[in-house]
Design an enzyme around this catalytic site. Sequence first.
Site, mmCIF file in Angstrom:
data_model
loop_
_atom_site.group_PDB
_atom_site.id
_atom_site.type_symbol
_atom_site.label_atom_id
_atom_site.label_comp_id
_atom_site.label_asym_id
_atom_site.label_seq_id
_atom_site.Cartn_x
_atom_site.Cartn_y
_atom_site.Cartn_z
ATOM 1 N N LYS A 88 4.763 -28.937 65.163
ATOM 2 C CA LYS A 88 4.655 -29.247 63.728
ATOM 3 C C LYS A 88 3.725 -30.431 63.495
ATOM 4 O O LYS A 88 4.007 -31.315 62.680
ATOM 5 C CB LYS A 88 6.034 -29.525 63.114
ATOM 6 C CG LYS A 88 6.987 -28.334 63.197
ATOM 7 C CD LYS A 88 8.243 -28.540 62.403
ATOM 8 C CE LYS A 88 9.211 -27.394 62.510
ATOM 9 N NZ LYS A 88 9.840 -27.219 63.835
HETATM 10 O O1 LIG Z 1 9.167 -24.184 63.329
HETATM 11 C C1 LIG Z 1 10.353 -23.954 63.627
HETATM 12 O O2 LIG Z 1 10.643 -23.306 64.616
HETATM 13 C C2 LIG Z 1 11.399 -24.342 62.678
HETATM 14 C C3 LIG Z 1 11.045 -24.289 61.355
HETATM 15 C C4 LIG Z 1 12.055 -24.333 60.379
HETATM 16 O O3 LIG Z 1 11.812 -24.172 59.202
HETATM 17 N N1 LIG Z 1 13.341 -24.535 60.780
HETATM 18 C C5 LIG Z 1 13.690 -24.654 62.096
HETATM 19 O O4 LIG Z 1 14.898 -24.805 62.382
HETATM 20 N N2 LIG Z 1 12.717 -24.638 63.059
HETATM 21 C C6 LIG Z 1 13.044 -24.912 64.474
HETATM 22 O O5 LIG Z 1 13.960 -23.952 64.986
HETATM 23 C C7 LIG Z 1 14.846 -24.590 65.923
HETATM 24 C C8 LIG Z 1 16.279 -24.516 65.444
HETATM 25 O O6 LIG Z 1 16.766 -23.250 65.727
HETATM 26 P P1 LIG Z 1 18.363 -22.955 65.730
HETATM 27 O O7 LIG Z 1 18.952 -23.826 66.796
HETATM 28 O O8 LIG Z 1 18.428 -21.480 66.061
HETATM 29 O O9 LIG Z 1 18.855 -23.282 64.372
HETATM 30 C C9 LIG Z 1 14.390 -26.028 66.037
HETATM 31 O O10 LIG Z 1 13.452 -26.134 67.105
HETATM 32 C C10 LIG Z 1 13.740 -26.261 64.712
HETATM 33 O O11 LIG Z 1 12.808 -27.308 64.757
#
Ligand SMILES: O=C(O)c1cc(=O)[nH]c(=O)n1[C@@H]1O[C@H](COP(=O)(O)O)[C@@H](O)[C@H]1O
Length: 257
Positions: A88
């Site tokens: 990011k």
């Molecule tokens: O770019 C990303 O992957 C991202 C964008 C977004 O809008 N929201 C988001 O949660 N993420 C990323 O997705 C991951 C979280 O995934 P979960 O653990 O499945 O919720 C983290 O690495 C976040 O930084």
Amino acid sequence: MRYTERLQQRIERTGSRLCVGMDPRPGGDGVEAVPDFLKRLVDETWEYAAAFKPNIAYFEAMGLRGIEILGELMGAMPKEVPVILDAKRSDIGETQKYYAQGYFEHWKVDAVTLNPFLGYDSIEPFLSWEGKGVYLLAVTSNPGSADFQQQILADGRSVFELVTALGARSVAESNATDVGYVVGLTHAAEVLAKMPDAPLLVPGLGAQGGDLAALAAAKRTAPDVINVSRGIAYAGDERSFAQRAAEWAEKIAAAYA
Ligand SMILES: O=C(O)c1cc(=O)[nH]c(=O)n1[C@@H]1O[C@H](COP(=O)(O)O)[C@@H](O)[C@H]1O
């Protein structure tokens, strides 16, 4: 081969659009348990993975050893699976040149997430890389996406449509690197209709409670991938990483059927 073609082939070969997120959180066993944890995650899930997505924050948080662990992980990734580095990043163009060089040339990742807030010249250094991809943050999964990204402009467009316009300009002016967008599943229903036919990285499934119904309704054909990080690595149940990945891959495939 272009990044999008590679991703499309991987999706067709596996029948999976699952992106396996890699966000290691050292537990009681400390940082030295992380390499084995990641090796298990790769070994058990790669067959179900359309892509892998390490988030660099979790590696930086472990200090220099974390950067080493990321390097080892990159060296051990199966060649078949495209790697999206979730960084990011956003900075002035001169500095972004060095991020692009670091990620694409040194870390050899296939794609990287970028924050487009600094505008076109901040994206430009990432656009001349054949075979690589970038994902621009359009509508993120967090509540704060309402603060800027989903605001409505005087001409009726949403702010995230400025991001897709910037992406279209990137393709028109460069067309070396492929350009996709990050769309959080937590807001997908209102947003997907306005997204172009470009690859999406869709986080928010699992721990963040996003629902696949909006994707199913959108009937998209681009090589989108849907990320699950905690829902595979930290689900806190008896299932193996492989079982969790297989189940998520199947649910996602059903939404695209
Ligand atoms: O770019 C990303 O992957 C991202 C964008 C977004 O809008 N929201 C988001 O949660 N993420 C990323 O997705 C991951 C979280 O995934 P979960 O653990 O499945 O919720 C983290 O690495 C976040 O930084």
